[in-house]
Design a protein around this motif. Structure first.
Motif, PDB file in Angstrom:
ATOM      1  N   LEU A   1     -15.702   5.096   3.978  1.00 58.32           N
ATOM      2  CA  LEU A   1     -15.013   3.814   4.141  1.00 58.32           C
ATOM      3  C   LEU A   1     -14.847   3.095   2.801  1.00 58.32           C
ATOM      4  N   LEU A   2     -15.862   3.202   1.936  1.00 57.02           N
ATOM      5  CA  LEU A   2     -15.764   2.611   0.593  1.00 57.02           C
ATOM      6  C   LEU A   2     -14.641   3.268  -0.198  1.00 57.02           C
ATOM      7  N   ASN A   3     -14.596   4.590  -0.172  1.00 59.38           N
ATOM      8  CA  ASN A   3     -13.575   5.325  -0.915  1.00 59.38           C
ATOM      9  C   ASN A   3     -12.170   5.048  -0.388  1.00 59.38           C
ATOM     10  N   ALA A   4     -12.064   4.694   0.887  1.00 61.21           N
ATOM     11  CA  ALA A   4     -10.770   4.382   1.483  1.00 61.21           C
ATOM     12  C   ALA A   4     -10.352   2.935   1.216  1.00 61.21           C
ATOM     13  N   GLY A   5     -11.240   2.149   0.622  1.00 60.67           N
ATOM     14  CA  GLY A   5     -10.915   0.755   0.321  1.00 60.67           C
ATOM     15  C   GLY A   5     -11.005  -0.172   1.516  1.00 60.67           C
ATOM     16  N   LEU A   6     -11.672   0.268   2.576  1.00 60.06           N
ATOM     17  CA  LEU A   6     -11.780  -0.550   3.786  1.00 60.06           C
ATOM     18  C   LEU A   6     -13.074  -1.357   3.834  1.00 60.06           C
TER      19      LEU A   6
ATOM     20  N   MET B   1       0.850  -1.175   0.000  1.00 60.94           N
ATOM     21  CA  MET B   1       0.000   0.000   0.000  1.00 60.94           C
ATOM     22  C   MET B   1       0.893   1.234   0.000  1.00 60.94           C
ATOM     23  N   GLU B   2       0.509   2.212  -0.784  1.00 63.56           N
ATOM     24  CA  GLU B   2       1.254   3.460  -0.842  1.00 63.56           C
ATOM     25  C   GLU B   2       0.861   4.363   0.321  1.00 63.56           C
ATOM     26  N   LYS B   3       1.737   5.287   0.638  1.00 64.77           N
ATOM     27  CA  LYS B   3       1.513   6.193   1.767  1.00 64.77           C
ATOM     28  C   LYS B   3       0.199   6.959   1.624  1.00 64.77           C
ATOM     29  N   LYS B   4      -0.114   7.454   0.432  1.00 65.47           N
ATOM     30  CA  LYS B   4      -1.342   8.228   0.235  1.00 65.47           C
ATOM     31  C   LYS B   4      -2.584   7.388   0.543  1.00 65.47           C
ATOM     32  N   SER B   5      -2.589   6.132   0.111  1.00 69.85           N
ATOM     33  CA  SER B   5      -3.707   5.234   0.397  1.00 69.85           C
ATOM     34  C   SER B   5      -3.809   4.947   1.888  1.00 69.85           C
ATOM     35  N   ALA B   6      -2.668   4.779   2.542  1.00 67.69           N
ATOM     36  CA  ALA B   6      -2.665   4.547   3.991  1.00 67.69           C
ATOM     37  C   ALA B   6      -3.226   5.762   4.729  1.00 67.69           C
ATOM     38  N   LEU B   7      -2.842   6.953   4.295  1.00 69.58           N
ATOM     39  CA  LEU B   7      -3.360   8.168   4.922  1.00 69.58           C
ATOM     40  C   LEU B   7      -4.860   8.296   4.742  1.00 69.58           C
ATOM     41  N   THR B   8      -5.361   7.918   3.572  1.00 76.52           N
ATOM     42  CA  THR B   8      -6.802   7.939   3.333  1.00 76.52           C
ATOM     43  C   THR B   8      -7.515   6.960   4.255  1.00 76.52           C
ATOM     44  N   ALA B   9      -6.946   5.770   4.416  1.00 78.51           N
ATOM     45  CA  ALA B   9      -7.539   4.764   5.300  1.00 78.51           C
ATOM     46  C   ALA B   9      -7.518   5.231   6.755  1.00 78.51           C
ATOM     47  N   PHE B  10      -6.399   5.797   7.190  1.00 78.63           N
ATOM     48  CA  PHE B  10      -6.318   6.306   8.562  1.00 78.63           C
ATOM     49  C   PHE B  10      -7.323   7.429   8.789  1.00 78.63           C
ATOM     50  N   ALA B  11      -7.470   8.312   7.811  1.00 80.33           N
ATOM     51  CA  ALA B  11      -8.439   9.407   7.935  1.00 80.33           C
ATOM     52  C   ALA B  11      -9.850   8.853   8.048  1.00 80.33           C
ATOM     53  N   ALA B  12     -10.148   7.813   7.276  1.00 87.56           N
ATOM     54  CA  ALA B  12     -11.475   7.205   7.333  1.00 87.56           C
ATOM     55  C   ALA B  12     -11.752   6.599   8.702  1.00 87.56           C
ATOM     56  N   LEU B  13     -10.745   5.995   9.294  1.00 86.82           N
ATOM     57  CA  LEU B  13     -10.921   5.339  10.592  1.00 86.82           C
ATOM     58  C   LEU B  13     -10.802   6.291  11.778  1.00 86.82           C
ATOM     59  N   SER B  14     -10.457   7.545  11.514  1.00 82.72           N
ATOM     60  CA  SER B  14     -10.227   8.481  12.614  1.00 82.72           C
ATOM     61  C   SER B  14     -11.502   9.140  13.123  1.00 82.72           C
ATOM     62  N   GLN B  15     -12.654   8.704  12.629  1.00 80.54           N
ATOM     63  CA  GLN B  15     -13.936   9.232  13.097  1.00 80.54           C
ATOM     64  C   GLN B  15     -14.666   8.102  13.814  1.00 80.54           C
ATOM     65  N   GLU B  16     -15.288   8.417  14.945  1.00 75.40           N
ATOM     66  CA  GLU B  16     -15.848   7.393  15.838  1.00 75.40           C
ATOM     67  C   GLU B  16     -16.859   6.472  15.153  1.00 75.40           C
ATOM     68  N   THR B  17     -17.820   7.024  14.439  1.00 76.23           N
ATOM     69  CA  THR B  17     -18.840   6.186  13.814  1.00 76.23           C
ATOM     70  C   THR B  17     -18.229   5.278  12.759  1.00 76.23           C
ATOM     71  N   ARG B  18     -17.335   5.825  11.947  1.00 79.42           N
ATOM     72  CA  ARG B  18     -16.713   4.999  10.911  1.00 79.42           C
ATOM     73  C   ARG B  18     -15.883   3.876  11.519  1.00 79.42           C
ATOM     74  N   LEU B  19     -15.164   4.165  12.590  1.00 80.74           N
ATOM     75  CA  LEU B  19     -14.392   3.121  13.261  1.00 80.74           C
ATOM     76  C   LEU B  19     -15.332   2.046  13.816  1.00 80.74           C
ATOM     77  N   ASP B  20     -16.448   2.469  14.412  1.00 81.21           N
ATOM     78  CA  ASP B  20     -17.426   1.508  14.934  1.00 81.21           C
ATOM     79  C   ASP B  20     -18.010   0.649  13.819  1.00 81.21           C
TER      80      ASP B  20
END
Length: 113
Positions: A56-61, A1-20
């Motif tokens: 979450l879809l856009n982040a590939g998770l 995974m490239e850094k940009k994709s990882a940052l997108t995934a981390f950003a997606a998971l950094s919100q409480e509802t999305r993480l839940d």
């Protein structure tokens, strides 16, 4: 995974509802969950859930599958593997024995007794 994709995934998971949502879908496994069941389980409004699932879809998770009038969502294990691989790429300076406790935890091996 490239850094940009990882940052997108981390950003997606950094919100409480999305993480839940993501953790709930991981728990659901291969059967996934329909959007209504996710909303009910997490007590989230449908429009709020829809926006969070889109991130979450856009982040590939997360991935989805239409079933008639409903949409079933699943954790995208390939996306998760990519993110974990990115984090652990240089783990332990080439000493895999030092990473063994972490790997056991990730693979649930530490829970099997």
């Amino acid at each position: 995974m490239e850094k940009k994709s990882a940052l997108t995934a981390f950003a997606a998971l950094s919100q409480e509802t999305r993480l839940d949502v993501f953790r709930l879908l991981i728990e659901a496994g291969e059967s996934g969950l329909v959007a209504g069941d996710i909303a009910e389980t997490l007590n989230v409004k449908q429009n709020t859930l829809s926006a969070n699932l889109s991130v979450l879809l856009n982040a590939g998770l997360v991935k989805n599958q239409r079933e008639g009038r409903t949409i079933r969502y699943f954790a995208n294990t390939e996306g998760l593997q990519g993110l974990l691989g990115f984090l652990l790429e240089d783990c332990c300076g080439g000493r895999p024995d030092l990473c063994q406790p972490l790997i056991a935890n990730v693979t649930c091996a530490s829970k099997e007794t």
